[in-house]
Write an enzyme that holds these catalytic residues in place. Sequence first.
Site, PDB file in Angstrom:
ATOM      1  N   PRO A   6      -5.220   0.071  18.420  1.00  0.00           N
ATOM      2  CA  PRO A   6      -4.930  -0.120  16.855  1.00  0.00           C
ATOM      3  C   PRO A   6      -5.127   0.906  15.790  1.00  0.00           C
ATOM      4  CG  PRO A   6      -7.028  -1.077  17.639  1.00  0.00           C
ATOM      5  CD  PRO A   6      -6.700  -0.371  18.857  1.00  0.00           C
ATOM      6  N   TYR A  22       3.449   6.582  10.380  1.00  0.00           N
ATOM      7  CA  TYR A  22       2.659   5.341   9.922  1.00  0.00           C
ATOM      8  C   TYR A  22       3.560   4.300   9.355  1.00  0.00           C
ATOM      9  CZ  TYR A  22      -1.639   2.979   8.336  1.00  0.00           C
ATOM     10  OH  TYR A  22      -2.669   2.203   7.999  1.00  0.00           O
ATOM     11  N   LYS A  62       0.169  -0.210  15.108  1.00  0.00           N
ATOM     12  CA  LYS A  62       1.761  -0.333  15.489  1.00  0.00           C
ATOM     13  C   LYS A  62       1.607  -1.782  16.534  1.00  0.00           C
ATOM     14  CE  LYS A  62       3.203   3.089  13.800  1.00  0.00           C
ATOM     15  NZ  LYS A  62       3.835   2.681  12.464  1.00  0.00           N
ATOM     16  N   TYR A  82      -9.602   5.635   7.057  1.00  0.00           N
ATOM     17  CA  TYR A  82     -10.027   6.088   8.281  1.00  0.00           C
ATOM     18  C   TYR A  82     -10.965   7.106   8.398  1.00  0.00           C
ATOM     19  CZ  TYR A  82      -5.643   3.526   9.951  1.00  0.00           C
ATOM     20  OH  TYR A  82      -4.732   2.621  10.031  1.00  0.00           O
ATOM     21  N   HIS A 109       0.869  -1.184   0.043  1.00  0.00           N
ATOM     22  CA  HIS A 109       0.028  -0.096   0.084  1.00  0.00           C
ATOM     23  C   HIS A 109       0.988   1.441   0.235  1.00  0.00           C
ATOM     24  CE1 HIS A 109      -4.033  -1.790   1.469  1.00  0.00           C
ATOM     25  NE2 HIS A 109      -3.382  -2.506   0.688  1.00  0.00           N
TER      26      HIS A 109
END
Length: 403
Positions: free
Chosen positions: A296, A394, A300, A204, A75
């Site tokens: 979550p 990220y 991580k 998100y 991704h």
Amino acid sequence: MPTITTQVAIIGAGPSGLLLGQLLSKQGISNIILERVTGEYVLGRIRAGILEQGFVDLVHEAGVGERMQREGEVHDGFEIAVYGQRTHIDLKTLAGGKTVMCYGQTEITRDLMEARQQAGLQTYYQSSDVALCDVKSDKPYVTFQHQGESYRLECDYIAGCDGYHGVSRKTIPEDLRTEHERVYPFGWLGLLSDTPPVSEELIYSKSERGFALASRRSATRSRYYLQVPLSDKAEDWSDDAFWAELKKRLPADAAAKLVTGPSIEKSIAPLRSFVCEPMQYGNLFLVGDAAHIVPPTGAKGLNLAASDVATLCKILARVYRDHDKACIDQYSQIALRRVWHGERFSWWLSNMLHDFGDTAISDMDSKTFERFMNSELDYYLNHEEGRKVIANQYVGLPYEDLQ
């Protein structure tokens, strides 16, 4: 009582314990794993599937990356939607070419289990009454029950990969460990389904009704989450009710593309931030959830466990190769530095994207807190410098070398 010996005793056959065992074996360091439940039960745990490049590299180093490389999805970015307005976080561009891989934790665990079995490495599943003994001495050992017989496992070092509820952390005297914890006033209701994901990348979504996450495991399997009160139970949510609520929380254009179907699994996970310091006591090292848990939101949890594994492997390799035991004391300091970065990022992202309702945060009332978080989102999403911060966190910070 039969006595068995190894160089490293690993408590826990989750992905961190299995990965550690595989990496140590590749370096000629013998290890035995003890696991409380069956292998089938371990594989039944549904967990996250976003892997940092550091984790991917470790899996390849362990010689277990063939199926992951073939079936995993790279991704280049993900989206954050705030009240319907979508912002793309271009990881590859913003984080200097780095990406993440989507490959389910269950699949990673399966690959590691099969590799361990093929290599003939010993794992005692369904072990009970596990006790870690003399961990401050040069000759620690572990006692346990297996198939009705008592065993003594003698070793040089013990890796506690047995999670939050395991015995490893509790072996450190209470007055010698500091535990930091924050429990969030909500959980994540997750649904797994054999339906095509709503998006090529994760979304998100912050909405007036609460947080939602559109995730994926493959081109044909989806994983979705809804923020729900801690009082909710998974069985209270029918599939139809879940899909209806998810559509209300996703951006309208994404909701219009949503393909629904029967759930394979539904469960609710509470959100918690937790860190135990130190992560080392004598010749006992805590790894992964035994020492730290993150919400979550930042993806991580497994990745921090992997960085623990990487650090511990470097230390044990130096110990056995160079006979340098002085490096052992570096473990907790190095591991915790990265852990706290991951904790902060996950806490920060959770604060910005979730609805805390009437819950007061710190010294702020809920409405003031919400205004602050919306201001944070506005800055970080609408300025390249802010998006770079999100992207670099990220994809994961670099692993630290030993001194």
